[in-house]
Each structure stands twice: as structure tokens, then as C-alpha cells.
Design an enzyme around this catalytic site. Structure first.
Site, PDB file in Angstrom:
ATOM      1  N   GLU A 180      35.513  53.577  -1.500  1.00  0.00           N
ATOM      2  CA  GLU A 180      36.318  53.673  -0.282  1.00  0.00           C
ATOM      3  C   GLU A 180      35.875  52.657   0.765  1.00  0.00           C
ATOM      4  O   GLU A 180      36.702  51.940   1.336  1.00  0.00           O
ATOM      5  CB  GLU A 180      36.244  55.090   0.312  1.00  0.00           C
ATOM      6  CG  GLU A 180      37.000  55.182   1.631  1.00  0.00           C
ATOM      7  CD  GLU A 180      37.087  56.573   2.218  1.00  0.00           C
ATOM      8  OE1 GLU A 180      37.866  56.729   3.182  1.00  0.00           O
ATOM      9  OE2 GLU A 180      36.394  57.476   1.724  1.00  0.00           O
ATOM     10  N   ASP A 190      34.205  58.023  -3.715  1.00  0.00           N
ATOM     11  CA  ASP A 190      34.324  58.378  -2.299  1.00  0.00           C
ATOM     12  C   ASP A 190      32.957  58.915  -1.878  1.00  0.00           C
ATOM     13  O   ASP A 190      32.560  60.005  -2.270  1.00  0.00           O
ATOM     14  CB  ASP A 190      35.398  59.442  -2.084  1.00  0.00           C
ATOM     15  CG  ASP A 190      35.738  59.625  -0.609  1.00  0.00           C
ATOM     16  OD1 ASP A 190      34.950  59.168   0.248  1.00  0.00           O
ATOM     17  OD2 ASP A 190      36.786  60.230  -0.310  1.00  0.00           O
ATOM     18  N   ILE A 237      31.721  59.961   1.037  1.00  0.00           N
ATOM     19  CA  ILE A 237      31.846  61.207   1.810  1.00  0.00           C
ATOM     20  C   ILE A 237      33.325  61.512   1.961  1.00  0.00           C
ATOM     21  O   ILE A 237      34.042  60.829   2.695  1.00  0.00           O
ATOM     22  CB  ILE A 237      31.197  61.110   3.214  1.00  0.00           C
ATOM     23  CG1 ILE A 237      29.711  60.788   3.117  1.00  0.00           C
ATOM     24  CG2 ILE A 237      31.414  62.420   3.972  1.00  0.00           C
ATOM     25  CD1 ILE A 237      29.001  60.703   4.478  1.00  0.00           C
ATOM     26  N   ASP A 238      33.797  62.523   1.260  1.00  0.00           N
ATOM     27  CA  ASP A 238      35.170  62.982   1.481  1.00  0.00           C
ATOM     28  C   ASP A 238      35.100  64.117   2.491  1.00  0.00           C
ATOM     29  O   ASP A 238      34.402  65.108   2.285  1.00  0.00           O
ATOM     30  CB  ASP A 238      35.808  63.467   0.190  1.00  0.00           C
ATOM     31  CG  ASP A 238      37.257  63.873   0.436  1.00  0.00           C
ATOM     32  OD1 ASP A 238      37.982  63.053   1.027  1.00  0.00           O
ATOM     33  OD2 ASP A 238      37.636  64.988   0.079  1.00  0.00           O
ATOM     34  N   THR A 244      34.981  62.973   6.069  1.00  0.00           N
ATOM     35  CA  THR A 244      34.120  62.328   7.079  1.00  0.00           C
ATOM     36  C   THR A 244      34.298  62.975   8.447  1.00  0.00           C
ATOM     37  O   THR A 244      33.315  63.185   9.180  1.00  0.00           O
ATOM     38  CB  THR A 244      34.400  60.816   7.153  1.00  0.00           C
ATOM     39  OG1 THR A 244      34.101  60.234   5.876  1.00  0.00           O
ATOM     40  CG2 THR A 244      33.543  60.146   8.218  1.00  0.00           C
ATOM     41  N   ASP A 275      40.061  59.655  -3.704  1.00  0.00           N
ATOM     42  CA  ASP A 275      40.226  61.099  -3.474  1.00  0.00           C
ATOM     43  C   ASP A 275      40.718  61.806  -4.734  1.00  0.00           C
ATOM     44  O   ASP A 275      40.450  62.989  -4.932  1.00  0.00           O
ATOM     45  CB  ASP A 275      41.251  61.357  -2.359  1.00  0.00           C
ATOM     46  CG  ASP A 275      40.860  60.758  -1.026  1.00  0.00           C
ATOM     47  OD1 ASP A 275      39.723  60.985  -0.591  1.00  0.00           O
ATOM     48  OD2 ASP A 275      41.693  60.061  -0.427  1.00  0.00           O
TER      49      ASP A 275
END
Length: 281
Positions: free
Chosen positions: A74, A94, A96-97, A99, A224
Site C-alpha cells: 500500500e 497492507d 496496517i489496515d 490506519t 485489502d
């Protein structure tokens, strides 16, 4: 490199699990610290130093072990790297999904690692950092949470469904009107409820575990979707395009459900919100 004979991708999956757990430790520590927050495409599209750091840790560790593999991340994509899925073994990450949740210390925060070969999703690893739940799925081998097999719900009637969605990063009036119109459609259909938790990967994991029945979104990305798609399919669920056709993980849109009947019912109700494509940027 890939193992000779036997299962060529097991070492990759084992490495993904180890790295997801390591990333989770970093994120849990950072959760309680002061954060420097920047924005990307909109005021609602947040990024922190931890996003960048975790992605760097994941990609550098994987490159060291699998130097011939490709990577889609990402934050590296936001920084200008091309987002193209080739036939080469490719990691889709990803760091940190959720954030925004991370910034506010709201619990649904995850790291997501997907892996594709020949443009086919092979496995997915998603780690819920605050609840320490490890979701895994491997093509043809089932889906699990902390070792417990996952199974989607069998709801086919939209009036008996709990539906999940996410808002996306666009906040212009036209987008908001379409987003709210879609929500209104499902409320008028007397669904049991609509939920937004701020993490598309964890919402999709809740679907895989049978805790929700359907999910739709415009404005999510391949990082995602990649890992979560494998987990849902291996839990017996359906992941398709919002048109009702086959999923295209670069199209920034998705419908998922425990049953094909419910997935098609959701898809036919939706007004399209155009977020472009990941592989156009």
C-alpha cells in the site's frame, strides 16, 4: 527460495505467518505511542510512520528470503511504485489496515499479507493486532482463525442478513450521495443491520467466520482484498465483482457473502461509485 518437490509455497506461507505476528507486535507497541499522521489522497486517507516502517520490515524480510518475487504494498504504491499483478509470485501487502482506527486507538487494526502466483490468489494471512487473532487461508486447504476452522453463514435472505461495508476515502458530495443511497437501499430491504468497523480486511474476516452475512464496498484496494478473498473462499463463501461477475482485485470494488444467492442480491442493489483501478496508477 521455493522448496523442491512437495508443496512449493508452504515455506512462503509459514514466513507470512511469522512476519504477520512480528508486525503485530510492532503495531501493538506503537498503538499507545504518540503518532505523526499525514494524509494521502484525502483528509480521510491517513498514513503514519508505523505504516511505512511495518511495510519496510515486511518487504525487506521477504526480499531477503525470496529475491525473485514481486511485491505490491500500500505505502510503496502511494509513493509511486507500479501496482501490476504479473504471473510471477507476488506478495500483496497492507501493513496496517485500519490506519484511522490505529490513530484513534480504536481496536480493529490488522496486517494483511496475500500471495498470488500466475495471477491466482494462493494464500492469505491477516492478523488482528489488538485481539491477537490470526486468520489464515490456503487455496484448497481451508481457512482458520487461531487454528479453528472457519465456516461462513448460510443466510440467503437479505432481510435476515447482517451486512458490512466501509466508507472509502472520497468525501465529495456526489460520492457521499451514492454511498448513503446504497446504505438506504439495504435499510429499506429490512436487513438485520449495517455495520462499519473501519477495517475492510477484518470485516471480511468476520464474514469468513460467519459473524456477518454479506459485505460490499467501493474504494478498497488489492491489498485489502487479496488475503481476505482466499480466507472467505476457503471458508465456503463467495467473492465477486459488484456487477455480479467474477472478482477483479484491481477494480477497487467487491461483494462478498456466505452464499451465492445473497451475494447476487446485494450486487443487484448497488449503485456504482467509481474509484478507478489500482493498476491504472
Amino acid at each position: 527460495m521455493e522448496e523442491r518437490g512437495g508443496d512449493p509455497w508452504q515455506q512462503c506461507m509459514d514466513t507470512a505467518v511469522q512476519l504477520a505476528l512480528r508486525a503485530g507486535q510492532i503495531i501493538r507497541r506503537a498503538l499507545m505511542e504518540e503518532k505523526r499522521v499525514s494524509t494521502k489522497t484525502s483528509a480521510a486517507d491517513l498514513v503514519t510512520e508505523t505504516d511505512h516502517f511495518v511495510e519496510d520490515v515486511l518487504i525487506s524480510s521477504l526480499k531477503e528470503k525470496f529475491p525473485l518475487h514481486r511485491f505490491i504494498g500500500e505505502e510503496s504504491t502511494s509513493a509511486g511504485s507500479k501496482c501490476i499483478l504479473t504471473e510471477s509470485p507476488t506478495w500483496i501487502i497492507d501493513p496496517i489496515d485500519g490506519t484511522c482506527n490505529f490513530v484513534h486507538r480504536f481496536p480493529p487494526v490488522a496486517v494483511s499479507i496475500g500471495f498470488a502466483v500466475n495471477q491466482e490468489l494462493e494464500f492469505g494471512v491477516i492478523y488482528h493486532c489488538t485481539e491477537e487473532r490470526l486468520y489464515t487461508g490456503r487455496r484448497g486447504q481451508g481457512a482458520f482463525c487461531n487454528g479453528q476452522r472457519l465456516q461462513v453463514s448460510k443466510v440467503t435472505d437479505i432481510s435476515k442478513a447482517l451486512v458490512l461495508t466501509e466508507i472509502g476515502t472520497k468525501r465529495d458530495p456526489a460520492t457521499l450521495k451514492l454511498f448513503l443511497s446504497n446504505m438506504e437501499k439495504f435499510l429499506k430491504l429490512q436487513t438485520h443491520g449495517l455495520r462499519i468497523i473501519g477495517s475492510s480486511t477484518l470485516a471480511l474476516c468476520l464474514l469468513a467466520s460467519g459473524a456477518a452475512d454479506a459485505y460490499y464496498q467501493f474504494g478498497l484496494h488489492c491489498w485489502d482484498l487479496a488475503a481476505a478473498t482466499v480466507i472467505i473462499r476457503e471458508a465456503g463463501g463467495i467473492v465477486i465483482d459488484t456487477s455480479g461477475g467474477p472478482l477483479d482485485i484491481m477494480s477497487c470494488r467487491v461483494v462478498a457473502a456466505g452464499t451465492k444467492e445473497l451475494a447476487m442480491l446485494v450486487a443487484q442493489e448497488l449503485l456504482t461509485i467509481d474509484y478507478g483501478r489500482d493498476d491504472e496508477n
